[in-house]
Design a protein around this motif. Structure first.
Motif, PDB file in Angstrom:
ATOM      1  N   THR A 106       8.796  -1.923   1.140  1.00  0.00           N
ATOM      2  CA  THR A 106       8.635  -1.847   2.831  1.00  0.00           C
ATOM      3  C   THR A 106       7.683  -0.642   3.250  1.00  0.00           C
ATOM      4  O   THR A 106       7.025  -0.820   4.415  1.00  0.00           O
ATOM      5  CB  THR A 106       9.922  -1.854   3.531  1.00  0.00           C
ATOM      6  N   ALA A 107       7.785   0.386   3.143  1.00  0.00           N
ATOM      7  CA  ALA A 107       7.381   1.635   3.422  1.00  0.00           C
ATOM      8  C   ALA A 107       5.939   1.598   2.905  1.00  0.00           C
ATOM      9  O   ALA A 107       4.730   1.903   3.818  1.00  0.00           O
ATOM     10  CB  ALA A 107       7.859   2.805   2.640  1.00  0.00           C
ATOM     11  N   VAL A 108       5.287   1.051   1.809  1.00  0.00           N
ATOM     12  CA  VAL A 108       3.989   0.945   1.417  1.00  0.00           C
ATOM     13  C   VAL A 108       3.484  -0.122   2.362  1.00  0.00           C
ATOM     14  O   VAL A 108       2.183   0.117   2.997  1.00  0.00           O
ATOM     15  CB  VAL A 108       3.915   0.526   0.094  1.00  0.00           C
ATOM     16  N   ALA A 109       3.948  -1.383   2.777  1.00  0.00           N
ATOM     17  CA  ALA A 109       3.406  -2.181   3.597  1.00  0.00           C
ATOM     18  C   ALA A 109       3.022  -1.603   4.766  1.00  0.00           C
ATOM     19  O   ALA A 109       2.232  -1.853   5.490  1.00  0.00           O
ATOM     20  CB  ALA A 109       4.379  -3.480   3.856  1.00  0.00           C
ATOM     21  N   ASP A 110       4.256  -0.689   5.558  1.00  0.00           N
ATOM     22  CA  ASP A 110       4.366  -0.265   6.743  1.00  0.00           C
ATOM     23  C   ASP A 110       3.173   0.684   7.018  1.00  0.00           C
ATOM     24  O   ASP A 110       2.318   0.645   7.817  1.00  0.00           O
ATOM     25  CB  ASP A 110       5.592   0.812   6.911  1.00  0.00           C
ATOM     26  N   VAL A 111       2.688   1.588   5.928  1.00  0.00           N
ATOM     27  CA  VAL A 111       1.378   2.805   5.906  1.00  0.00           C
ATOM     28  C   VAL A 111       0.231   1.715   5.753  1.00  0.00           C
ATOM     29  O   VAL A 111      -0.658   2.320   6.611  1.00  0.00           O
ATOM     30  CB  VAL A 111       1.928   3.650   4.659  1.00  0.00           C
ATOM     31  N   THR A 112       0.254   0.753   5.072  1.00  0.00           N
ATOM     32  CA  THR A 112      -1.093  -0.077   4.930  1.00  0.00           C
ATOM     33  C   THR A 112      -1.325  -0.729   6.435  1.00  0.00           C
ATOM     34  O   THR A 112      -2.345  -0.697   6.660  1.00  0.00           O
ATOM     35  CB  THR A 112      -0.721  -1.128   3.879  1.00  0.00           C
ATOM     36  N   CYS A 113      -0.349  -1.299   7.012  1.00  0.00           N
ATOM     37  CA  CYS A 113      -0.595  -1.875   8.203  1.00  0.00           C
ATOM     38  C   CYS A 113      -0.926  -0.764   9.279  1.00  0.00           C
ATOM     39  O   CYS A 113      -1.738  -0.948  10.113  1.00  0.00           O
ATOM     40  CB  CYS A 113       0.461  -2.760   8.694  1.00  0.00           C
TER      41      CYS A 113
END
Length: 324
Positions: free
Chosen positions: A264-271
């Motif tokens: 979730t955190a990786v997706a958050d930063v990516t977005c």
């Protein structure tokens, strides 16, 4: 030495240190609240210069920080307070009452807009990471003994351990010597005059820091980019309206992040990077702060001068150079 039973030192020291720096001190800029329309920290939506994509968020600074104490300044004031309090306690025959100062100041920006570093997200998820500056329960080194009722009286000016800097000590004397007004904590506060500047009370600069963020968060330019971020997250299977909702979904009280949290955190930063959410939010927040600073420049300059005066007194008490 009269230190056998009573309040545990760790708790007393923590309460005392805050009380020392919360000496009775007030000024006109403290009278309104952040929710008050007359609050000088509130400003009309300003124009915001376009902000390029931000990669190293912890290195960013905000305009109002120029009117708040630096870590070096906080450190010298805390060290001077501990030194003055303990020296006063020694006069009455007691050992050190406060442990050595250990101020901690996180990188202001590291989590201001949530997790922003891909490497941090991949390793820690939303958990506390090195550099966040968040206390995780470690206790400062120092005498872990207890304070007697007499020691508490001398330290706080109150036999029940309720610090009242500036207030007369109920007992008046101890072992034939007059107890300072407010005890040794009150004496230290009087010598430094830190008051609201260093003890956790809200100054105008602090309010501008929090109010500027709150105003930026609801600004149309920020809500628009947050909506774009949310759409990006939805494409990856996550239904969060804001990055703060995503962070709140994590169980950060566990020893280590779960696989779900990390993804979730990786997706958050990516977005965040795809939408330049941080760049937009930061640019708008800076604009609000600059507008508030311009509106209150005279009061802020006085505040800055007060901080420098307290720091100079603290440095003088320690015999060290005045930090900036």
């Amino acid at each position: 030495m009269n230190v056998n039973s009573g309040t545990r030192l760790a708790g007393a020291a923590a309460a005392l240190f805050v009380a020392v720096l919360l000496a009775a001190c007030s000024s006109p800029d403290q009278e309104s609240t952040a929710g008050d329309r007359n609050d000088p920290a509130l400003v009309a939506p300003p124009k915001a210069a376009p902000t390029p994509s931000v990669s190293n968020v912890p290195d960013l600074t905000l305009p109002i920080q120029a009117y708040q104490p630096t870590l070096a300044q906080r450190t010298v004031v805390e060290n001077a307070t501990v030194s003055l309090v303990n020296a006063c306690m020694h006069r009455f025959g007691f050992d050190d009452a406060l442990p050595p100062g250990r101020p901690s100041q996180p990188s202001l920006m590291s989590r201001r807009y949530g997790v922003t570093d891909p490497a941090i997200a991949e390793r820690y998820g939303y958990h506390v990471a090195p550099g966040d500056g968040i206390e995780t329960g470690a206790k400062p080194a120092g005498n872990g003994g207890a304070l007697s009722r007499s020691a508490i009286l001398v330290l706080t000016g109150d036999p029940n351990g309720q610090p009242r800097p500036g207030a007369p000590a109920p007992a008046g004397t101890y072992a034939g010597a007059a107890i300072p007004a407010g005890g040794c904590s009150g004496e230290a506060a009087a010598k430094l005059g830190g008051g609201r500047l260093f003890g956790g009370a809200t100054t105008l600069a602090d309010r501008i820091m929090t109010t500027g963020f709150a105003q930026a968060e609801t600004d149309d330019r920020v809500t628009a980019v947050v909506g774009t971020w949310s759409a990006c997250m939805k494409q990856q299977g996550y239904a969060f309206k804001t990055p703060f909702d995503a962070a709140a979904s994590a169980k950060i009280d566990t020893p280590a992040p779960s696989t779900v949290e990390i993804k979730t955190a990786v997706a958050d930063v990516t977005c965040k990077r795809k939408t330049n959410l941080v760049g937009v939010f930061y640019g708008v927040e800076r604009a609000y702060q600059n507008a508030a600073i311009q509106r209150n420049i005279e009061q802020l300059n006085r505040l800055k001068a007060e901080i420098e005066q307290v720091v100079k007194a603290a440095a003088g008490a320690l015999g060290v150079p005045v930090p900036r």
